[in-house]
Each structure stands twice: as structure tokens, then as C-alpha cells.
Design a protein around this motif. Structure first.
Motif, mmCIF file in Angstrom:
data_model
loop_
_atom_site.group_PDB
_atom_site.id
_atom_site.type_symbol
_atom_site.label_atom_id
_atom_site.label_comp_id
_atom_site.label_asym_id
_atom_site.label_seq_id
_atom_site.Cartn_x
_atom_site.Cartn_y
_atom_site.Cartn_z
ATOM 1 N N ASN A 187 -0.783 2.950 34.569
ATOM 2 C CA ASN A 187 -1.747 4.058 34.482
ATOM 3 C C ASN A 187 -1.497 5.104 35.574
ATOM 4 O OD1 ASN A 187 -2.992 2.844 32.306
ATOM 5 N ND2 ASN A 187 -4.578 1.847 33.544
ATOM 6 N N ARG A 233 -0.510 8.955 34.791
ATOM 7 C CA ARG A 233 -1.321 10.082 35.270
ATOM 8 C C ARG A 233 -0.458 11.091 36.027
ATOM 9 N NH1 ARG A 233 -5.218 6.028 36.289
ATOM 10 N NH2 ARG A 233 -4.512 5.880 38.470
ATOM 11 N N ASP A 272 1.417 12.948 33.472
ATOM 12 C CA ASP A 272 0.499 13.835 32.757
ATOM 13 C C ASP A 272 0.181 15.073 33.596
ATOM 14 O OD1 ASP A 272 -0.953 14.451 30.480
ATOM 15 O OD2 ASP A 272 -2.806 13.587 31.289
ATOM 16 N N ASP A 273 -0.015 14.869 34.902
ATOM 17 C CA ASP A 273 -0.288 16.011 35.784
ATOM 18 C C ASP A 273 0.911 16.958 35.838
ATOM 19 O OD1 ASP A 273 -2.752 14.954 36.301
ATOM 20 O OD2 ASP A 273 -2.183 14.019 38.214
ATOM 21 N N SER A 285 0.159 3.116 28.427
ATOM 22 C CA SER A 285 -0.815 4.136 28.837
ATOM 23 C C SER A 285 -0.445 5.456 28.159
ATOM 24 C CB SER A 285 -0.822 4.292 30.358
ATOM 25 O OG SER A 285 -1.775 5.257 30.752
#
Length: 578
Positions: A55, A59, A62-63, A258
Motif C-alpha cells: 500500500n 500510494r 499514485d502520488d 493495491s
């Protein structure tokens, strides 16, 4: 109830072992439960930790992708780019150079803003060219134009485009008159995935779309990836399990995932559970070793209890059973320096004391028998001797010399046997002949009014030794008590039988005999002959026989079928009392 009876029949050492095992088993089961629960907890922690790690990286990606996506959207709104698109091919050369250079500067700035970008470019339809950081200003068609040519503005939810091993972010403006394309670095994605699985040998990571066809992978195995894809197809693609396991051959893999919404991809990692829980397997091995050691301890404990407690105790019990069987010869012969040694020594001392007591008691009984026999010999009725001599005198007066001679011979043999000193025992044939001599004397005395019928003594028991003067008193009892008035005629029957080492000599008469209570009183005295104090008669004979041959032997009286009294001597030669 049956189980309690079975428990009561067990030996002491078996009960001790059962109790020991009953105490060890709960301890082992609790230990097993704690081990399994601990493994379950650790596996859960490892799974949660792995999922948290995935995760975290998702993240971060994703950022980064959100940042790149925002740069792309901002690029589409650049005034220079919009102006260049508006003027198209009508722009003069000077303005064209200025606008293109400004757009290139912005493209280079975007490229330098992220390590995940390897090329940033735009396609301007009205300008008829592509402008990129790699190829510069290039008329269409060209290689970069081929990438964006298939882009459809009808699919804005899928900005990511994967082609020929290259990954692009695509975005358009002004009805696809301007298309911005950002090429993402696949090796950089692989570098990002490396820390997730690099510390494990049998592991892998991949980025895959919802169809599980377009993917970026690192250290993956095709068979494991196929199993993951099959699992995803079996589930709702947009709702995969956070973590699950797949099995390939003998190996089980933990799969975590994820979602990266900006990319429209899902980050998957798989790890071999044997590597994750390797230490737990070590604990399992140690638990098995501990269980084996516990079993060995139980076995050794059982052998030690059997050796140190059961066998010495059994040896002592065997000695007691032999002692119970009237054998005082056996000695334990063991002198260990422990509690059982103390018991053995005291047991041997007890046996020695019993031997001494029995010997003293036996010698006292023998001395008592000897004195009683002497007393019995001294109590010979002088009237019997006087009457016998008188009968000889009367026979001689009558002139029957043959009968007088027979009477004298019988009387001499009778007194020779009585007055013989030395041994207190006699051969059964001599004892029986002595009783028959007495019968002949009495028959002559009673002028043959009393007939005697006597059996021959079985030859198989003639040489057996018995206490002296045990048959004659029984015969004398028949003559004295059955024919007290001396007037009526009568019969005396002497029977002898020997079978299975048991001698039976019975004396029956057809006289008046004992009746009712008198007979019962005599039977009671004979049943307890060893406790009676009488020194003569049937009681004396019964007591002497029992002291010699045991409680099953003795003198027994009952009503005779002839109408008188039946007195029977029973001797069990196989059960001697000494």
C-alpha cells in the motif's frame, strides 16, 4: 463401572505411568495450541506487514502519477500551445520559431520534473507536426505520431496507453486537435518494484490493468502470474481480495495487491510462504523434537519405574505368595541399599523367625505326641489283661488247646506292639495287624458272640508310616460302647481302602451306638480335635492324625448303615502336616 474395575486391576507402576502421561498430555496440547496460535498470529502480522508495504509503494506511485497527470493537463492549457494550434500553418516563420521554442522549453521542464518521464511531447493537428524532448520538431507521420494516432477521446478514463513495451500518458484538448503524450520509464517502474520483493528469492511484483493483459513485471514466474490472473478472473475485477494465496506445485505463494487509481493499474506482489514463515517452520521442527523427547522421557520413565519399583515389588509379592503356599525355603537373596533392600532384609528376617517358631512349635507338638503315646501305653486297662488270662485259663480247662494257643499268640503279639519303645510311628501293615489281633482277642473273649469281618489292607499302602496305636482305639470303641451289656450277638466290620494317596479305614458295628445329641457332641469334638484336652480314645487319635497329616485328615463319626456307629479314619498322605 467397568473402567473403574479395570483401573483397580492395574499394577501400581502402571497407574503411576498413566497419571504421568495424563499430566504430560495436557501440557503438550496446550503447548501445541500456543504454537499454532502463535504461528497464526505471526502469519497474520507478516501478511499485514506485506500488505502495508504494498500500500505504501502504491500510494507513492499514485502520488507521482497524479503529479505527472497534472503537469500534462496544465501543458494542454499553455497559451503558446493554444496559439500555435490556432494559427497552424498560417503562422510566419519567426513567430513559429518563437512559439515552438517556448513549447519545447515547457516540455523539457516537465521532463525534468519527474524521474518516471523519459519523453514528453505534443501533437498539434493544425500545425501538422509533433514536438518532443527526444525527436524535436518532426512532421507527421512519424513514430511518435503512430503512438497517438490510435488514441480515442471517447476513452478519457483510460489515460494510460501501453504499446510495444512502452507506457504513455495521453491527454487531448480542443477535440483532439492537441494531444499531449508523456512516455513513462518502464525500467524506473521496475526499480520502484524492486524493494518490494528483492529481499526474497522466490518472489515477484507486477503492475497489471483490469484485463490482466497489459502489465509491467519484475522477477515474475509465468506460472505464478497465470495463477494470479485466473484468481482475478474468478473474482470481480474491480473488487479483488486484498491478499490471497495461490499454489504452484508444492509451493504456496502469498499474493497482495493495491489499486493505483491514477494509472488504472493494480500493483501485485507474490512471496513464497516458505520464505516468509521459515522461522516458524524451525519452531515446528523444534516442537516435533520436543514431542519426540517427551515420548522418549515417558518411555524411559516407564522403564525406570518398572525397573526401580515394579520389579522389586513384584519380587517381594512372589516371595509372599511362596510363603503363603507354606514354603519357608525361599529367600529374596537381594540386598540393595534402598527402601526395597530394607523390605527384603526384614522379609528374610521374618522368614527366619517363622522357621524358628514353626520348628519350635513342631518339636513341642512331637514331644507332646510322644508323651501322650507313653501315657496311652501306661493306661493299658489291667482288666483287659486279667480277662485275657482268665479266658486262656478257661479255654485250657475246656481242653481246647488249639484255641488257647491262638489266644496266647494273639495276646503276646498285641502286647509286644504296645510295649515296643523307640519310634513313635509304625508301618501301616503292622498297625493294621495290631488292630486285627485285638479283634481276635475280643472275639474269643466274647465266646464268638461278636463276629468280626475285616478287609485285607491294600498292598500299595502297607509300607506307609503312621502314628502308632491309631486303629486299635477305634476298634476298641466299637467293642466297648456298642456291646456294653455283653449278652447280644453282634458284628463289627473293618474296611480298608486306598485311592489317590488317601487312606480310609472304617469301623462299623450294629450295636446300640450313640444317639442324637451325644453323636453331634462327639462330631463337634472330633472337628476341633487339635483344641481338645482329652488324652485317650477317638479324640486323641483324631488330634494325633491331624497334627501329622493336616486338617483334612482325622477321625469322622456318623450313623452306620448297619444300625450302629461308623468311625472312619481318613489320612491324606499328600498333605502332610509337617
Amino acid at each position: 463401572m467397568k473402567s473403574w474395575k479395570a483401573w483397580a486391576k492395574l499394577h501400581v507402576y502402571q497407574k503411576v505411568i498413566f497419571v504421568f502421561v495424563a499430566l504430560v498430555i495436557p501440557y503438550s496440547l496446550i503447548n501445541l495450541w500456543m504454537n499454532l496460535e502463535g504461528q497464526k498470529y505471526v502469519r497474520g502480522d507478516i501478511t499485514d506487514s506485506t500488505q502495508s508495504n504494498v500500500n505504501f509503494y502504491s500510494r507513492q506511485l499514485d502520488d507521482q502519477m497524479s503529479f505527472i497527470r497534472n503537469l500534462q493537463l496544465q501543458l494542454l492549457n499553455e497559451p503558446e500551445l493554444q496559439k500555435l494550434n490556432f494559427l497552424g500553418k498560417q503562422i510566419n516563420e519567426f513567430d513559429s520559431i518563437q512559439l515552438v521554442n517556448r513549447v519545447r522549453d515547457r516540455l523539457i521542464a516537465n521532463l525534468n520534473s519527474s524521474d518516471y518521464l523519459v519523453n514528453v511531447g505534443v501533437y498539434i493537428k493544425s500545425f501538422g507536426r509533433t514536438i518532443s524532448t527526444q525527436s524535436g520538431i518532426t512532421p507527421v507521420p512519424n513514430a511518435e505520431y503512430d503512438v497517438v494516432a490510435g488514441y480515442s477521446e471517447l476513452q478519457p478514463s483510460r489515460p494510460l496507453y501501453y504499446r510495444d513495451g512502452k507506457l504513455f500518458f495521453l491527454a487531448s484538448a480542443n477535440n483532439a486537435a492537441i494531444i499531449a503524450y508523456f512516455q513513462l520509464s518502464v525500467p524506473r517502474f521496475e526499480e520502484t518494484l524492486r524493494p518490494l520483493v528483492d529481499r526474497y528469492g522466490d518472489s515477484g511484483a507486477l503492475l497489471a490493468d483490469d484485463t490482466f493483459r497489459s502489465r509491467i513485471s519484475f522477477k515474475t514466474k509465468d506460472e505464478v502470474v497465470k495463477l494470479i490472473g485466473d484468481r482475478i478472473d474468478a473474482k470481480m475485477p474491480d473488487q479483488p481480495d486484498a491478499s490471497f494465496t495461490v499454489r504452484s506445485g508444492k509451493q504456496t505463494y502469498l499474493v497482495t495487491n493495491s489499486r493505483i487509481s491514477t494509472l488504472g493499474l493494480t500493483l501485485f506482489t507474490y512471496l513464497n510462504q516458505n520464505e516468509l514463515t521459515g522461522q516458524l517452520r524451525t519452531f515446528n521442527i523444534w516442537y516435533i523434537v520436543l514431542s519426540i523427547v517427551s515420548i522418549v522421557i515417558i518411555v524411559l520413565f516407564s522403564f525406570s519405574v518398572n525397573l526401580m519399583i515394579h520389579k522389586p515389588l513384584k519380587r517381594l509379592i512372589v516371595s509372599f505368595k511362596i510363603l503363603e503356599a507354606d514354603s519357608l525355603i525361599r529367600s529374596t537373596g537381594i540386598r540393595p541399599n534402598n527402601e526395597f533392600g530394607y523390605l527384603y532384609r526384614n522379609f528374610d528376617q521374618m522368614v527366619q523367625r517363622l522357621k524358628l517358631s514353626i520348628r519350635e512349635n513342631y518339636e513341642q507338638k512331637i514331644a507332646l505326641q510322644h508323651s501322650e503315646l507313653k501315657q496311652l501305653q501306661s493306661q493299658i486297662n489291667p482288666h483287659f489283661l486279667y480277662n485275657s488270662f482268665f479266658n486262656i485259663y478257661m479255654i485250657c480247662r475246656s481242653g481246647d488247646m488249639e484255641q488257647a494257643s491262638e489266644m496266647a499268640r494273639r495276646l503276646g503279639s498285641y502286647y509286644q506292639f504296645i510295649t515296643r519303645s523307640g519310634k513313635d510311628e509304625a508301618h501301616l501293615v503292622d498297625e493294621y495287624r495290631h488292630a486285627l489281633d485285638y479283634c481276635e482277642i475280643q472275639s474269643i473273649r466274647f465266646s464268638n458272640r461278636i463276629e468280626v469281618e475285616a478287609d485285607e489292607l491294600p498292598a500299595s499302602c502297607a509300607a506307609y508310616e503312621v502314628p502308632r496305636i491309631i486303629v486299635q482305639p477305634v476298634v476298641e470303641n466299637a467293642f466297648e460302647h456298642a456291646f456294653e451289656n455283653g449278652r447280644r450277638r453282634g458284628h463289627v466290620y473293618v474296611r480298608a481302602a486306598f485311592e489317590n494317596e488317601v487312606l480310609r479305614i472304617s469301623v462299623e458295628d450294629d450295636g446300640g451306638g450313640l444317639q442324637g445329641e451325644a453323636l453331634q457332641a462327639l462330631q463337634a469334638k472330633l472337628a476341633h480335635a487339635t483344641e481338645a484336652h482329652e488324652k485317650t480314645g477317638l479324640i486323641n487319635v483324631g488330634r494325633r492324625i491331624r497334627l501329622k497329616f493336616g486338617e483334612t485328615s482325622g477321625v469322622f463319626v456318623s450313623r452306620s448303615e448297619q444300625g450302629g456307629l461308623k468311625a472312619e479314619i481318613v489320612i491324606h498322605f499328600s498333605e502332610r502336616g509337617y
